[in-house]
Design an enzyme around this catalytic site. Structure first.
Site, PDB file in Angstrom:
ATOM      1  N   HIS A  52       0.855  -1.185   0.000  1.00 30.84           N
ATOM      2  CA  HIS A  52       0.000   0.000   0.000  1.00 30.84           C
ATOM      3  C   HIS A  52       0.888   1.230   0.000  1.00 30.84           C
ATOM      4  O   HIS A  52       1.954   1.225   0.624  1.00 30.84           O
ATOM      5  CB  HIS A  52      -0.894   0.009   1.247  1.00 30.84           C
ATOM      6  CG  HIS A  52      -2.082   0.880   1.103  1.00 30.84           C
ATOM      7  ND1 HIS A  52      -2.025   2.242   1.313  1.00 30.84           N
ATOM      8  CD2 HIS A  52      -3.355   0.604   0.735  1.00 30.84           C
ATOM      9  CE1 HIS A  52      -3.218   2.748   1.091  1.00 30.84           C
ATOM     10  NE2 HIS A  52      -4.045   1.789   0.726  1.00 30.84           N
TER      11      HIS A  52
ATOM     12  N   ASP B  80      -7.843  -5.483   0.051  1.00 35.81           N
ATOM     13  CA  ASP B  80      -8.318  -6.400  -0.982  1.00 35.81           C
ATOM     14  C   ASP B  80      -7.963  -7.854  -0.717  1.00 35.81           C
ATOM     15  O   ASP B  80      -8.465  -8.741  -1.401  1.00 35.81           O
ATOM     16  CB  ASP B  80      -7.753  -5.989  -2.349  1.00 35.81           C
ATOM     17  CG  ASP B  80      -8.396  -4.724  -2.846  1.00 35.81           C
ATOM     18  OD1 ASP B  80      -9.610  -4.591  -2.658  1.00 35.81           O
ATOM     19  OD2 ASP B  80      -7.690  -3.856  -3.390  1.00 35.81           O
TER      20      ASP B  80
END
Ligand code: CMC
Length: 378
Positions: A261, A315
């Site tokens: 991320h 996710d």
């Protein structure tokens, strides 16, 4: 005038002042309007959280009831939108269908009155109400079925699952789905939110703003990653194959989907909650070997890439939740969009309240004073 050096992907460059949400990527903290995501996931609902994000405060009981009532009332879509969607190719991706349908809403509600609170409220309510109906309608129509009408006696999430599966969900599934929507509702200045703010800054209509954000969310580096996670877990196939798969991927310098991320350098707090929700679903509805593969992959990635700050993102576990609910893989990202509409609307509202059109600069790397070469001499 160039104020700072060029940063690919605008990393670390503030693109707006915002009070909608906050992330501390080192500590793994996410807050919506100052409230920790863990507390909202446990105590709130998606619609209450949407109200909080969009209007900046938690609603009173009466305000929430009125908001829920308006959304219930606006869930149906016009038959002309439905007929337009019927013409979409059934092989098309549902995100493309959603983007086109969200944009088409603007044809029906084209009066643009951004200074009028009633217009803002109407757009917020319509978009939150109709986007789930459009996602479910496309799913049924591409199977050759007629769309199911929304049911007024069902809550937001239960109604969506009912329209999608043509049967009422059990309360645990509906509640877990609602928590998933809450977890995906907002996440500071990510690509689709930035896209929504850029589009909003031109003072176009909110349906165009949503269509632009939906288009941005669909890519595999953003919302589309949750689909790729499931394909990856299926490709791995067994716990024994996790480490050989990972070594091979890393050797080829390929990304491991659902990890990493731009902001979080620890495990995404939403991934922790989603992992807990997957466990709850499995306890009630039976275990799934892909969960074991996922847990082993998380362990192996942490060993190899933990020092680089690569951990599961939102996710990684969301796909397992949706898969267990029997939702087709290519609907995972449209479901992400259903949730993120709340955040995009909050940013749309914030942007137009204190607007300056986005018009950044660039670092020019091309030629100057080049000559035009006649075509026969090229
Ligand atoms: N697997 C392996 N290595 C990774 C991964 C990954 N998933 N993510 C980052 N890295 C490595 C990358 O190779 C690079 O290493 P080095 O410095 O040695 O070249 C370093 O970490 C920095 O990576 P980056 O790609 O420059 O980081 P970024 O901030 O530009 O990208 C990201 C962030 C999310 C796009 C990226 O981590 C990624 O592609 N992850 C996989 C796709 C994914 O799961 N996306 C969902 C993102 S979260 C939800 C959302 O935004 O919608």
């Amino acid at each position: 005038m160039t104020l700072c050096e060029y940063k690919p992907g605008l990393e670390g460059i503030p693109a707006a002042q915002s009070s909608v949400s906050y992330v501390d990527g080192q500590l793994g903290i996410l807050e919506y309007r100052g409230i920790r995501i863990e507390e909202l996931a446990e105590k709130s609902t998606f619609l209450e959280t949407s109200y909080l994000l969009i209007w900046g405060v938690l609603p009173t009981k009466e305000e929430l009831e009125a908001f829920e009532h308006e959304i219930r009332y606006h869930r149906r879509i016009k038959y002309r939108i439905r007929d337009m969607m019927k013409c979409f190719p059934e092989s098309g991706h549902p995100m493309d269908a959603l983007q086109a349908s969200a944009a088409a809403l603007g044809l029906f509600y084209s009066r643009r009155d951004l200074h009028n609170p009633a217009y803002i409220r109407g757009a917020v309510v319509r978009l939150l109400a109709k986007i789930p109906t459009m996602v479910a309608a496309f799913q049924l129509m591409r199977k050759g079925n007629d769309p199911v009408q929304p049911r007024d006696d069902l809550g937001y999430s239960a109604n969506f699952l009912y329209m999608l599966n043509e049967q009422e969900p059990d309360p645990l599934t509906a509640r877990i789905f609602d928590i998933c929507l809450t977890l995906h509702a907002e996440h500071t200045m990510n690509a689709s939110t930035f896209s929504s703010r850029v589009t909003a800054s031109t003072l176009t209509d909110p349906y165009a703003v949503m269509a632009s954000a939906v288009g941005t969310l669909g890519g595999p580096l953003h919302g589309g990653a949750n689909e790729e996670v499931i394909s990856m877990l299926e490709e791995i196939g067994s716990v024994e194959n996790v480490r050989p798969f990972l070594d091979d991927r890393l050797e080829r310098k390929a990304k491991i989907m659902g990890f990493g991320h731009r902001v979080y350098k620890v495990k995404d707090p939403r991934a922790t909650i989603l992992q807990y929700l997957v466990q709850q679903l499995f306890e009630s509805f039976g275990h799934d070997k892909y969960y074991d593969i996922a847990v082993e992959l998380e362990k192996a990635v942490e060993e190899k890439l933990g020092q680089k700050g690569i951990y599961p993102n939102v996710d990684f576990y969301s796909g397992l939740v949706y898969r267990k609910m029997g939702i087709p893989i290519d609907l995972f990202t449209p479901i992400f969009a259903i949730a993120r509409v709340a955040g995009w609307l909050a940013h749309w509202k914030e942007q137009i309240e204190e607007n300056r059109i986005y018009r950044p600069t660039q670092v020019y790397t091309g030629l100057h004073e080049a000559s035009y070469i006649p075509i026969e001499q090229r």
